[in-house]
Design a protein around this motif. Sequence first.
Motif, mmCIF file in Angstrom:
data_model
loop_
_atom_site.group_PDB
_atom_site.id
_atom_site.type_symbol
_atom_site.label_atom_id
_atom_site.label_comp_id
_atom_site.label_asym_id
_atom_site.label_seq_id
_atom_site.Cartn_x
_atom_site.Cartn_y
_atom_site.Cartn_z
ATOM 1 N N GLU A 1 0.838 -1.201 0.000
ATOM 2 C CA GLU A 1 0.000 0.000 0.000
ATOM 3 C C GLU A 1 0.875 1.254 0.000
ATOM 4 O OE1 GLU A 1 -3.659 0.733 -0.622
ATOM 5 O OE2 GLU A 1 -3.403 -1.159 0.457
ATOM 6 N N GLU A 2 1.909 1.203 0.844
ATOM 7 C CA GLU A 2 2.808 2.339 0.988
ATOM 8 C C GLU A 2 3.557 2.608 -0.324
ATOM 9 O OE1 GLU A 2 6.380 3.188 3.975
ATOM 10 O OE2 GLU A 2 4.871 1.819 4.798
ATOM 11 N N VAL A 3 4.036 1.531 -0.935
ATOM 12 C CA VAL A 3 4.739 1.663 -2.214
ATOM 13 C C VAL A 3 3.807 2.274 -3.249
ATOM 14 C CG1 VAL A 3 5.715 0.361 -4.152
ATOM 15 C CG2 VAL A 3 6.352 -0.233 -1.808
ATOM 16 N N HIS A 4 2.579 1.751 -3.286
ATOM 17 C CA HIS A 4 1.636 2.245 -4.291
ATOM 18 C C HIS A 4 1.324 3.729 -4.096
ATOM 19 C CE1 HIS A 4 -1.657 2.528 -7.067
ATOM 20 N NE2 HIS A 4 -2.461 2.923 -6.110
ATOM 21 N N SER A 5 1.053 4.144 -2.867
ATOM 22 C CA SER A 5 0.663 5.551 -2.714
ATOM 23 C C SER A 5 1.839 6.480 -2.969
ATOM 24 C CB SER A 5 0.006 5.815 -1.354
ATOM 25 O OG SER A 5 0.732 5.227 -0.340
ATOM 26 N N ALA A 6 3.058 6.027 -2.643
ATOM 27 C CA ALA A 6 4.231 6.854 -2.932
ATOM 28 C C ALA A 6 4.404 7.025 -4.444
ATOM 29 C CB ALA A 6 5.481 6.232 -2.316
ATOM 30 N N LEU A 7 4.184 5.941 -5.192
ATOM 31 C CA LEU A 7 4.357 6.015 -6.647
ATOM 32 C C LEU A 7 3.200 6.773 -7.304
ATOM 33 C CD1 LEU A 7 5.744 2.457 -7.468
ATOM 34 C CD2 LEU A 7 6.987 4.630 -7.386
ATOM 35 N N ALA A 8 1.994 6.556 -6.775
ATOM 36 C CA ALA A 8 0.824 7.233 -7.353
ATOM 37 C C ALA A 8 0.980 8.749 -7.264
ATOM 38 C CB ALA A 8 -0.448 6.774 -6.655
ATOM 39 N N ALA A 9 1.623 9.204 -6.171
ATOM 40 C CA ALA A 9 1.817 10.645 -5.983
ATOM 41 C C ALA A 9 2.749 11.222 -7.042
ATOM 42 C CB ALA A 9 2.371 10.912 -4.584
ATOM 43 N N LYS A 10 3.578 10.372 -7.649
ATOM 44 C CA LYS A 10 4.530 10.848 -8.664
ATOM 45 C C LYS A 10 3.987 10.726 -10.083
ATOM 46 C CE LYS A 10 8.619 9.597 -5.983
ATOM 47 N NZ LYS A 10 8.933 11.009 -5.601
ATOM 48 N N ALA A 11 2.834 10.096 -10.234
ATOM 49 C CA ALA A 11 2.305 9.841 -11.571
ATOM 50 C C ALA A 11 1.118 10.742 -11.864
ATOM 51 C CB ALA A 11 1.885 8.378 -11.686
ATOM 52 N N ARG A 12 0.800 10.912 -13.150
ATOM 53 C CA ARG A 12 -0.367 11.714 -13.516
ATOM 54 C C ARG A 12 -1.652 10.980 -13.134
ATOM 55 N NH1 ARG A 12 -1.256 14.051 -19.570
ATOM 56 N NH2 ARG A 12 0.783 14.927 -19.146
ATOM 57 N N ASP A 13 -1.598 9.653 -13.230
ATOM 58 C CA ASP A 13 -2.762 8.852 -12.885
ATOM 59 C C ASP A 13 -2.269 7.448 -12.538
ATOM 60 O OD1 ASP A 13 -5.362 8.107 -12.450
ATOM 61 O OD2 ASP A 13 -5.979 8.189 -14.556
ATOM 62 N N SER A 14 -3.098 6.678 -11.862
ATOM 63 C CA SER A 14 -2.681 5.310 -11.536
ATOM 64 C C SER A 14 -3.899 4.404 -11.446
ATOM 65 C CB SER A 14 -1.904 5.286 -10.220
ATOM 66 O OG SER A 14 -2.738 5.694 -9.158
ATOM 67 N N VAL A 15 -3.658 3.141 -11.750
ATOM 68 C CA VAL A 15 -4.694 2.118 -11.677
ATOM 69 C C VAL A 15 -4.095 0.937 -10.933
ATOM 70 C CG1 VAL A 15 -6.064 0.469 -12.986
ATOM 71 C CG2 VAL A 15 -5.772 2.770 -13.852
#
Lengths: 51, 188
Positions: free
Chosen positions: B125-139
């Motif tokens: 979860e932590e990895v995902h939210s950290a990466l999502a914050a750097k992307a324009r969008d995420s799925v």
Amino acid sequence: VTLLDLVDRVLNKGVVVTGDVTLSVADVDLVYVGLRLLLASAATLEREAAA
Amino acid sequence: MIHLYAFARGLRALETGLEARPFGSVVAVVVGASEPDPLQHGLVVERLLDQADAVLPARFGERFAGDDELAAAIAPRLEALEAQLDHVAGCVEVGVRIVPRSEPADDEDGAGYMRARLREQLAAEEVHSALAAKARDSVRTNRDAGYLVPRGDVEGFSHAVQRLLESKPGLDVLCTGPWAPYSFAAAT
């Protein structure tokens, strides 16, 4: 892994504009072609691993 | 029979054999004569990514009897396609799959097993939210996630994945791409 990922994306994701028409027409050979490809690529991976 | 590869905008070049069918600012990239297999379809779409400002991949199997049928399928969805092309313009997709490195030991009791699963989920979860914050969008679906990343940021993004990986010794992270933005091409 990347080859399987590519095939997975192509078959499961992407824009669909044909509604349910494609499903009823192409479902059978889609599964068939997809399966054949997966088997073929698994064989290739095994060959590469052995080489 | 017409086979649809993708929708594009700002198409600079087209490889031999492919044809462009414009609908306003949206170009449908198709092939008329031959019927590609899924692998060919995927490879054509990946190459298209370098030749256009925005590419929206079509799912394999979008076939039409002729130009009239193609136009009839696209016309009611043109606005949605334009909006999706705006969204993915200049971007590629980076795939990240999170895999726990070790299965919980057999001799662990049920509670221990659940605690290990929970720890793994929280880390993912932590990895995902950290990466999502750097992307324009995420799925995200279970262990697989797709991130929409501007082309120029791909290197920075993969460094971020690398750093997260180092800070989470219990997880293996498989990073793939850059892909055409398949996960952001919704069925309309």
